[in-house]
Design an enzyme around this catalytic site. Structure first.
Site, PDB file in Angstrom:
ATOM      1  N   GLU A 197     -41.407 -30.567  45.564  1.00 24.25           N
ATOM      2  CA  GLU A 197     -40.432 -31.199  46.490  1.00 24.25           C
ATOM      3  C   GLU A 197     -39.488 -30.163  47.098  1.00 24.25           C
ATOM      4  OE1 GLU A 197     -41.214 -33.953  47.345  1.00 24.25           O
ATOM      5  OE2 GLU A 197     -42.371 -34.635  45.625  1.00 24.25           O
TER       6      GLU A 197
HETATM    7  C1  LIG Z   1     -47.557 -29.844  39.531  1.00 24.41           C
HETATM    8  C2  LIG Z   1     -47.393 -29.835  41.009  1.00 24.41           C
HETATM    9  C3  LIG Z   1     -47.371 -31.033  41.703  1.00 24.41           C
HETATM   10  C4  LIG Z   1     -47.257 -31.034  43.094  1.00 24.41           C
HETATM   11  N1  LIG Z   1     -47.328 -32.225  43.784  1.00 24.41           N
HETATM   12  C5  LIG Z   1     -47.422 -32.197  45.143  1.00 24.41           C
HETATM   13  C6  LIG Z   1     -47.727 -33.364  45.880  1.00 24.41           C
HETATM   14  O1  LIG Z   1     -47.841 -34.465  45.321  1.00 24.41           O
HETATM   15  N2  LIG Z   1     -47.869 -33.269  47.223  1.00 24.41           N
HETATM   16  C7  LIG Z   1     -47.746 -32.087  47.877  1.00 24.41           C
HETATM   17  O2  LIG Z   1     -47.920 -32.060  49.079  1.00 24.41           O
HETATM   18  N3  LIG Z   1     -47.449 -30.944  47.209  1.00 24.41           N
HETATM   19  C8  LIG Z   1     -47.294 -30.984  45.864  1.00 24.41           C
HETATM   20  N4  LIG Z   1     -47.028 -29.818  45.171  1.00 24.41           N
HETATM   21  C9  LIG Z   1     -46.856 -28.585  45.915  1.00 24.41           C
HETATM   22  C10 LIG Z   1     -45.424 -28.056  45.874  1.00 24.41           C
HETATM   23  O3  LIG Z   1     -44.596 -28.861  46.656  1.00 24.41           O
HETATM   24  C11 LIG Z   1     -45.472 -26.602  46.320  1.00 24.41           C
HETATM   25  O4  LIG Z   1     -46.074 -25.861  45.262  1.00 24.41           O
HETATM   26  C12 LIG Z   1     -44.104 -26.036  46.650  1.00 24.41           C
HETATM   27  O5  LIG Z   1     -43.581 -26.652  47.803  1.00 24.41           O
HETATM   28  C13 LIG Z   1     -44.140 -24.532  46.875  1.00 24.41           C
HETATM   29  O6  LIG Z   1     -45.177 -24.143  47.707  1.00 24.41           O
HETATM   30  P1  LIG Z   1     -46.173 -22.981  47.233  1.00 24.41           P
HETATM   31  O7  LIG Z   1     -46.632 -23.327  45.878  1.00 24.41           O
HETATM   32  O8  LIG Z   1     -47.181 -22.764  48.274  1.00 24.41           O
HETATM   33  O9  LIG Z   1     -45.263 -21.726  47.094  1.00 24.41           O
HETATM   34  P2  LIG Z   1     -44.811 -20.689  48.303  1.00 24.41           P
HETATM   35  O10 LIG Z   1     -44.469 -21.506  49.471  1.00 24.41           O
HETATM   36  O11 LIG Z   1     -45.919 -19.694  48.406  1.00 24.41           O
HETATM   37  O12 LIG Z   1     -43.552 -20.089  47.688  1.00 24.41           O
HETATM   38  C14 LIG Z   1     -43.576 -19.021  46.730  1.00 24.41           C
HETATM   39  C15 LIG Z   1     -42.146 -18.530  46.521  1.00 24.41           C
HETATM   40  O13 LIG Z   1     -41.610 -18.041  47.748  1.00 24.41           O
HETATM   41  C16 LIG Z   1     -40.420 -18.728  48.090  1.00 24.41           C
HETATM   42  N5  LIG Z   1     -40.405 -18.964  49.534  1.00 24.41           N
HETATM   43  C17 LIG Z   1     -41.430 -19.345  50.323  1.00 24.41           C
HETATM   44  N6  LIG Z   1     -41.010 -19.465  51.586  1.00 24.41           N
HETATM   45  C18 LIG Z   1     -39.706 -19.155  51.607  1.00 24.41           C
HETATM   46  C19 LIG Z   1     -38.716 -19.082  52.624  1.00 24.41           C
HETATM   47  N7  LIG Z   1     -38.981 -19.360  53.896  1.00 24.41           N
HETATM   48  N8  LIG Z   1     -37.463 -18.730  52.269  1.00 24.41           N
HETATM   49  C20 LIG Z   1     -37.155 -18.459  50.978  1.00 24.41           C
HETATM   50  N9  LIG Z   1     -38.054 -18.506  49.989  1.00 24.41           N
HETATM   51  C21 LIG Z   1     -39.308 -18.861  50.288  1.00 24.41           C
HETATM   52  C22 LIG Z   1     -40.435 -20.020  47.320  1.00 24.41           C
HETATM   53  O14 LIG Z   1     -39.124 -20.464  47.055  1.00 24.41           O
HETATM   54  C23 LIG Z   1     -41.198 -19.637  46.068  1.00 24.41           C
HETATM   55  O15 LIG Z   1     -40.309 -19.120  45.116  1.00 24.41           O
HETATM   56  C24 LIG Z   1     -47.104 -29.808  43.784  1.00 24.41           C
HETATM   57  C25 LIG Z   1     -47.091 -28.616  43.070  1.00 24.41           C
HETATM   58  C26 LIG Z   1     -47.253 -28.605  41.713  1.00 24.41           C
HETATM   59  C27 LIG Z   1     -47.290 -27.289  40.992  1.00 24.41           C
END
Ligand SMILES: Cc1cc2nc3c(=O)[nH]c(=O)nc-3n(C[C@H](O)[C@H](O)[C@H](O)COP(=O)(O)OP(=O)(O)OC[C@H]3O[C@@H](n4cnc5c(N)ncnc54)[C@H](O)[C@@H]3O)c2cc1C
Length: 605
Positions: free
Chosen positions: A443
């Site tokens: 989220e």
């Molecule tokens: C158990 C689980 C359940 C989930 N359930 C859902 C779901 O139901 N539906 C759904 O759509 N998604 C879901 N997600 C996905 C989740 O919302 C994402 O993992 C999350 O938004 C982060 O995206 P990412 O994993 O690609 O990390 P990234 O976007 O690759 O981020 C990696 C790191 O970089 C930082 N970062 C990235 N961009 C920026 C920026 N512009 N400025 C500052 N910092 C930044 C982040 O804060 C993070 O620390 C789920 C994830 C998990 C692990």
């Protein structure tokens, strides 16, 4: 019997004594609810959660979900309790009656949810996630879509999800590549892959309705070009019966650090070219619509973090009362002195009070938010509606991230109180710590919440919303200053709020200057400074109420509880708040090192 999951006395204090929720019940919207019915509902929720859901928590963790050829099975024992949740209509307690829910006030739904989330979030989430899906359909759907989906979702006969994330589109949702092509009959054909989808596939509901973000061919890049589609697992016939299977399949589930019983699915849409989606709302309005669900989910995620913390704290404090180890410090040299319960040791007491102060502060903060939401809903005054709605919106990223991160820290400290036993699987504290970690990731990660706060929230309405927020704190500080025993604490909180105002102005200006990247490097510490200030405010408010109760001659059984409120506020304001002032100083100092260090300078090459 010690309290489990949530401290009922504390909930009652917050609901009836601190937030004075009886005022909310006077409104005709809640004419079916009075204090007695609310108390009964919370007691029933607690009984079901502790008896049925909590007993499956460790089992769900050990068994996890089972994936085979597109089918996901949850632990077998979940089925019976899922039915119990459904039969008691616990899955839609706070959902409006118009949508098929019970229409309970938000504070009652929150109190029940504390028990369900802390007892078994994964199981409860299967039964409740459809409410968010139903909410956006109710807001933006056609009459036909509402008729087909809303009540089935709020009854948990069908499950709901949210499909945003893709391998190359996580925090940056706008980078998504799932596409939609218009069909002649008004439907759309979707193709693409989504990952990390909570409850994307499972065997608890007969159908799953997936809201999917996708880009219609030819639409602009970024979030502006995103539309939202309803993609049912099974098509729904006009008479409401289930039709053929849609071309959306689960291609795998994740092995995770925690929440093992929750299915985190990879979803493939259109591998046979036959994934049909129905537009929800208008084309290219997808993000705006989805945000209604995301904001709701952010609140729930904050509550999830707090519920784990509350459960872990209660386990720790009750363990500390029973675990005998070491002599009392005053008998340190006397080897014949008896060993004592570890709650007698100063460091354990400090740690427990540290945990208690965050759990209490977060609980009050969450119910304050439910009160703002209810006030915005029931008031006839447009001005009040705006005021409470704006406050709610500004504070949402803090509920989401502060309660996630502090909730996790509390769980970690609960392990510490247990010592070696806490590190084993013999006690639930280690599972709570693992399960809690996700709350600062999904989220929207911590970093994303901090950006939201700095870029969009603290400057809302030219800073007026932030000023109103500080005004609310100052009111509590003024009440405290009028009480001799709390005067000093009131002054400290007042000064901290003033300092927060200065720092907000400073970082807000920096965010609009050439040094804007430096400002964003300090955005998360700012979120925590603001969260700490809110904790101090909430604990001071508790202390004001408790001191009134004590002065008015509290019942004997309540005296320790009320005195505990005074000590908790004193502890937080005198030992944690000075650290917050230090954090604020660091933000104002505006250190640029994080931006100035070269990429290679991080080492590890
Ligand atoms: C158990 C689980 C359940 C989930 N359930 C859902 C779901 O139901 N539906 C759904 O759509 N998604 C879901 N997600 C996905 C989740 O919302 C994402 O993992 C999350 O938004 C982060 O995206 P990412 O994993 O690609 O990390 P990234 O976007 O690759 O981020 C990696 C790191 O970089 C930082 N970062 C990235 N961009 C920026 C920026 N512009 N400025 C500052 N910092 C930044 C982040 O804060 C993070 O620390 C789920 C994830 C998990 C692990």
């Amino acid at each position: 019997m010690p309290q489990q999951v949530a401290d009922r006395r504390d909930q009652d204090f917050v609901i009836w004594e601190q937030m004075n929720c009886e005022e909310i019940l006077k409104h005709e919207t809640y004419h079916e609810f009075n204090k007695k019915t609310c108390d009964m509902i919370i007691a029933e929720a607690r009984a079901l959660a502790v008896k049925e859901l909590l007993s499956l928590l460790a089992e769900g963790d050990e068994q996890g979900v089972h994936f085979d050829a597109g089918v996901v099975k949850v632990p077998e024992s979940f089925h019976r309790v899922y039915k119990l949740i459904q039969e008691g209509e616990w899955n839609n307690l706070g959902v409006s009656q118009e949508m098929g829910g019970q229409g309970a006030p938000a504070f009652v739904a929150a109190a029940a949810a504390e028990y369900f989330l802390g007892s078994n979030w994964a199981l409860y989430c299967y039964a409740t996630m459809g409410n968010g899906t139903a909410h956006i359909i109710n807001l933006y759907g056609t009459p036909d879509q509402k008729e087909k989906y809303v009540r089935k979702l709020t009854a948990a006969e069908w499950g709901g999800t949210m499909l945003l994330t893709e391998p190359e589109a996580g925090s940056d949702v706008g980078a998504l590549t799932t596409t939609a092509v218009r069909n002649d009959d008004g439907t759309y054909s979707l193709s693409g892959s989504k990952i990390f989808i909570t409850n994307g596939e499972h065997d608890l509901a007969e159908n799953i309705i997936n809201p999917v973000l996708a880009r219609i061919e030819g639409d602009p890049p970024g979030t502006k070009g995103i539309s939202l589609f309803l993609v049912p697992k099974y098509f729904v016939n006009d008479d409401g019966s289930l039709g053929d299977r849609n071309d959306i399949v689960c291609s795998g589930v994740e092995e995770k650090h925690g929440i093992h019983a929750s299915a985190t699915c990879s979803m493939t849409l259109g591998s046979k070219g036959k994934c049909i989606g129905y537009l929800l709302g208008e084309e290219r309005q997808g993000m705006k619509i989805m945000f209604n669900m995301i904001n709701h989910a952010r609140m729930s995620t904050g509550l999830q973090g707090m519920s784990y913390a509350s459960a872990a704290y209660l386990l720790a404090v009750n363990y500390a009362r029973e675990r005998i180890q070491g002599r009392d410090l005053e008998n340190f040299a006397d080897h014949s002195a008896p060993s004592v319960a570890i709650i007698r040791h100063p460091d354990v007491r400090r740690n427990l009070l540290w945990m208690k102060s965050y759990v209490d502060g977060m609980r009050s903060f969450f119910y304050y938010m439910t009160r703002c939401a209810s006030q915005a809903l029931i008031t006839d005054s447009a001005e009040e509606q705006e005021k409470f709605g704006d406050l709610f919106s500004m504070l949402t990223p803090i509920v989401k991230d502060y309660m996630a991160v502090k909730g996790h820290e509390v769980c970690i400290q609960a392990i510490q109180v247990f010592g070696g036993a806490g590190y084993t699987r013999d006690y639930l504290v280690e599972q709570y710590a693992r399960d809690c970690k996700i709350t600062s990731i999904y989220e929207g990660t911590s970093g994303i919440q901090a950006m939201d706060l700095l870029a969009r929230k603290i400057g809302m309405k030219k800073g007026l919303v932030f000023m109103n927020f500080l005004g609310e704190i100052q009111q509590t500080a003024a009440q405290a200053k009028a009480v001799d025993a709390l005067n000093d604490l009131g002054v400290k909180v007042e000064n901290t709020a003033n300092r927060l105002g200065e720092v907000a102005l400073h970082i807000g200006k920096m965010a609009m200057s050439a040094d804007f990247k430096v400002a964003f490097a300090h955005a998360l510490p700012f979120l925590y400074a603001m969260g700490d200030t809110i904790m101090a405010w909430m604990l001071l408010w508790r202390a004001v109420v408790a001191s009134q109760k004590l002065n008015n001659g509290a019942k004997k059984k309540d005296i320790a509880f009320y005195e505990g409120q005074l000590k908790t506020a004193e502890f937080f304001i005198r030992t944690e708040l000075p650290l917050t002032l230090g954090k604020m100083e660091a933000i104002q100092d505006g250190c640029k090192a994080a931006m100035e260090i070269s990429d290679d300078g991080f080492g590890g090459l």
